[in-house]
Design a protein around this motif. Sequence first.
Motif, PDB file in Angstrom:
ATOM      1  N   TRP A 258     -31.785  39.706  51.936  1.00 51.78           N
ATOM      2  CA  TRP A 258     -32.926  38.891  51.529  1.00 51.78           C
ATOM      3  C   TRP A 258     -32.467  37.710  50.685  1.00 51.78           C
ATOM      4  CZ3 TRP A 258     -38.005  39.863  52.836  1.00 51.78           C
ATOM      5  CH2 TRP A 258     -38.240  41.071  53.494  1.00 51.78           C
ATOM      6  N   GLY A 259     -33.212  36.613  50.832  1.00 47.19           N
ATOM      7  CA  GLY A 259     -33.011  35.489  49.938  1.00 47.19           C
ATOM      8  C   GLY A 259     -33.819  35.663  48.676  1.00 47.19           C
ATOM      9  N   GLN A 260     -33.714  34.683  47.783  1.00 46.27           N
ATOM     10  CA  GLN A 260     -34.393  34.745  46.491  1.00 46.27           C
ATOM     11  C   GLN A 260     -35.844  34.284  46.570  1.00 46.27           C
ATOM     12  OE1 GLN A 260     -33.173  35.987  43.754  1.00 46.27           O
ATOM     13  NE2 GLN A 260     -30.965  35.986  43.983  1.00 46.27           N
ATOM     14  N   GLY A 261     -36.166  33.565  47.622  1.00 46.97           N
ATOM     15  CA  GLY A 261     -37.539  33.113  47.790  1.00 46.97           C
ATOM     16  C   GLY A 261     -37.748  31.671  47.371  1.00 46.97           C
ATOM     17  N   THR A 262     -38.761  31.051  47.957  1.00 44.23           N
ATOM     18  CA  THR A 262     -39.149  29.695  47.595  1.00 44.23           C
ATOM     19  C   THR A 262     -40.677  29.642  47.506  1.00 44.23           C
ATOM     20  OG1 THR A 262     -38.891  27.342  48.152  1.00 44.23           O
ATOM     21  CG2 THR A 262     -39.180  28.856  50.006  1.00 44.23           C
ATOM     22  N   GLN A 263     -41.167  28.989  46.472  1.00 47.23           N
ATOM     23  CA  GLN A 263     -42.607  28.968  46.216  1.00 47.23           C
ATOM     24  C   GLN A 263     -43.287  27.905  47.076  1.00 47.23           C
ATOM     25  OE1 GLN A 263     -44.639  30.844  43.919  1.00 47.23           O
ATOM     26  NE2 GLN A 263     -46.277  29.825  45.079  1.00 47.23           N
ATOM     27  N   VAL A 264     -44.364  28.310  47.719  1.00 43.90           N
ATOM     28  CA  VAL A 264     -45.233  27.383  48.448  1.00 43.90           C
ATOM     29  C   VAL A 264     -46.617  27.471  47.824  1.00 43.90           C
ATOM     30  CG1 VAL A 264     -46.375  26.900  50.638  1.00 43.90           C
ATOM     31  CG2 VAL A 264     -43.943  27.520  50.602  1.00 43.90           C
ATOM     32  N   THR A 265     -47.122  26.330  47.395  1.00 43.65           N
ATOM     33  CA  THR A 265     -48.450  26.278  46.797  1.00 43.65           C
ATOM     34  C   THR A 265     -49.296  25.268  47.559  1.00 43.65           C
ATOM     35  OG1 THR A 265     -47.546  26.796  44.612  1.00 43.65           O
ATOM     36  CG2 THR A 265     -49.771  25.894  44.692  1.00 43.65           C
ATOM     37  N   VAL A 266     -50.447  25.721  48.043  1.00 43.91           N
ATOM     38  CA  VAL A 266     -51.340  24.866  48.815  1.00 43.91           C
ATOM     39  C   VAL A 266     -52.619  24.676  48.012  1.00 43.91           C
ATOM     40  CG1 VAL A 266     -52.516  24.508  51.006  1.00 43.91           C
ATOM     41  CG2 VAL A 266     -50.380  25.817  50.939  1.00 43.91           C
ATOM     42  N   SER A 267     -52.892  23.439  47.658  1.00 42.19           N
ATOM     43  CA  SER A 267     -54.086  23.141  46.865  1.00 42.19           C
ATOM     44  C   SER A 267     -55.266  22.807  47.775  1.00 42.19           C
ATOM     45  CB  SER A 267     -53.802  21.981  45.919  1.00 42.19           C
ATOM     46  OG  SER A 267     -53.510  20.813  46.650  1.00 42.19           O
ATOM     47  N   SER A 268     -56.446  23.139  47.306  1.00 48.06           N
ATOM     48  CA  SER A 268     -57.648  22.896  48.121  1.00 48.06           C
ATOM     49  C   SER A 268     -58.246  21.519  47.819  1.00 48.06           C
ATOM     50  CB  SER A 268     -58.680  23.984  47.830  1.00 48.06           C
ATOM     51  OG  SER A 268     -58.976  24.030  46.462  1.00 48.06           O
TER      52      SER A 268
ATOM     53  N   MET B  53     -44.387  24.812  58.872  1.00 46.26           N
ATOM     54  CA  MET B  53     -45.737  25.253  58.527  1.00 46.26           C
ATOM     55  C   MET B  53     -46.670  24.052  58.570  1.00 46.26           C
ATOM     56  SD  MET B  53     -44.862  27.846  55.393  1.00 46.26           S
ATOM     57  CE  MET B  53     -44.393  26.535  54.283  1.00 46.26           C
ATOM     58  N   ASN B  54     -47.625  24.097  59.479  1.00 48.81           N
ATOM     59  CA  ASN B  54     -48.603  23.027  59.638  1.00 48.81           C
ATOM     60  C   ASN B  54     -49.997  23.538  59.310  1.00 48.81           C
ATOM     61  OD1 ASN B  54     -46.532  21.351  60.603  1.00 48.81           O
ATOM     62  ND2 ASN B  54     -46.884  21.988  62.717  1.00 48.81           N
ATOM     63  N   SER B  55     -50.907  22.621  59.098  1.00 49.58           N
ATOM     64  CA  SER B  55     -52.311  22.979  58.810  1.00 49.58           C
ATOM     65  C   SER B  55     -52.396  24.030  57.715  1.00 49.58           C
ATOM     66  CB  SER B  55     -52.988  23.484  60.096  1.00 49.58           C
ATOM     67  OG  SER B  55     -52.944  22.508  61.103  1.00 49.58           O
ATOM     68  N   LEU B  56     -51.680  23.786  56.654  1.00 47.77           N
ATOM     69  CA  LEU B  56     -51.603  24.778  55.580  1.00 47.77           C
ATOM     70  C   LEU B  56     -52.959  24.983  54.907  1.00 47.77           C
ATOM     71  CD1 LEU B  56     -48.127  23.801  54.197  1.00 47.77           C
ATOM     72  CD2 LEU B  56     -48.793  26.117  54.879  1.00 47.77           C
ATOM     73  N   LYS B  57     -53.170  26.222  54.492  1.00 45.42           N
ATOM     74  CA  LYS B  57     -54.408  26.620  53.837  1.00 45.42           C
ATOM     75  C   LYS B  57     -54.090  27.165  52.443  1.00 45.42           C
ATOM     76  CE  LYS B  57     -56.186  28.236  58.306  1.00 45.42           C
ATOM     77  NZ  LYS B  57     -56.727  29.405  59.047  1.00 45.42           N
ATOM     78  N   PRO B  58     -55.049  27.138  51.536  1.00 45.83           N
ATOM     79  CA  PRO B  58     -54.787  27.708  50.199  1.00 45.83           C
ATOM     80  C   PRO B  58     -54.319  29.158  50.260  1.00 45.83           C
ATOM     81  CG  PRO B  58     -56.766  26.375  50.143  1.00 45.83           C
ATOM     82  CD  PRO B  58     -56.338  26.435  51.582  1.00 45.83           C
ATOM     83  N   GLU B  59     -54.793  29.906  51.243  1.00 45.84           N
ATOM     84  CA  GLU B  59     -54.376  31.301  51.354  1.00 45.84           C
ATOM     85  C   GLU B  59     -52.936  31.468  51.814  1.00 45.84           C
ATOM     86  OE1 GLU B  59     -57.109  29.874  52.690  1.00 45.84           O
ATOM     87  OE2 GLU B  59     -57.566  30.728  54.675  1.00 45.84           O
ATOM     88  N   ASP B  60     -52.278  30.377  52.187  1.00 45.80           N
ATOM     89  CA  ASP B  60     -50.848  30.438  52.504  1.00 45.80           C
ATOM     90  C   ASP B  60     -49.985  30.383  51.243  1.00 45.80           C
ATOM     91  OD1 ASP B  60     -51.543  28.340  55.307  1.00 45.80           O
ATOM     92  OD2 ASP B  60     -51.169  30.503  55.342  1.00 45.80           O
TER      93      ASP B  60
END
Length: 123
Positions: free
Chosen positions: A113-123, A83-90
């Motif tokens: 399905w997996g359990q998931g992993t959190q991605v947080t993009v700050s502005s 994941m490149n050029s990440l945005k807060p909406e990601d």
Amino acid sequence: QVQLVESGGGLVQAGGSLRLSCAASGRPFSNYAMGWFRQAPGKERGFVASISKTGARTNYADSVKGRFTISRDNAKNTVYLQMNSLKPEDTAVYYCAADQVLAGTRDYRYDYWGQGTQVTVSS
């Protein structure tokens, strides 16, 4: 049964990059097409990207085209999401999923399905 474990999530600034991994175990990994989905708070889970069993075909949601790349290494039983050029909406929890037939865009088609992993993009 197929067990899926995601990793690689975290906190990143807008414009940054992350690479998610999803390690599979159980039945032969090459028997499954794979997909990535995400779910943001208060929203439904949505399609991000998919890849065929051999990796020859990929598909992306319009919102991530040109920024995200899905790939797989069948020798390592792993699927990746660069994941490149990440945005807060990601910002979302990202899930990988396995489908015995065809990795489409509908989550109900996927078998595991997996359990998931959190991605947080700050502005």
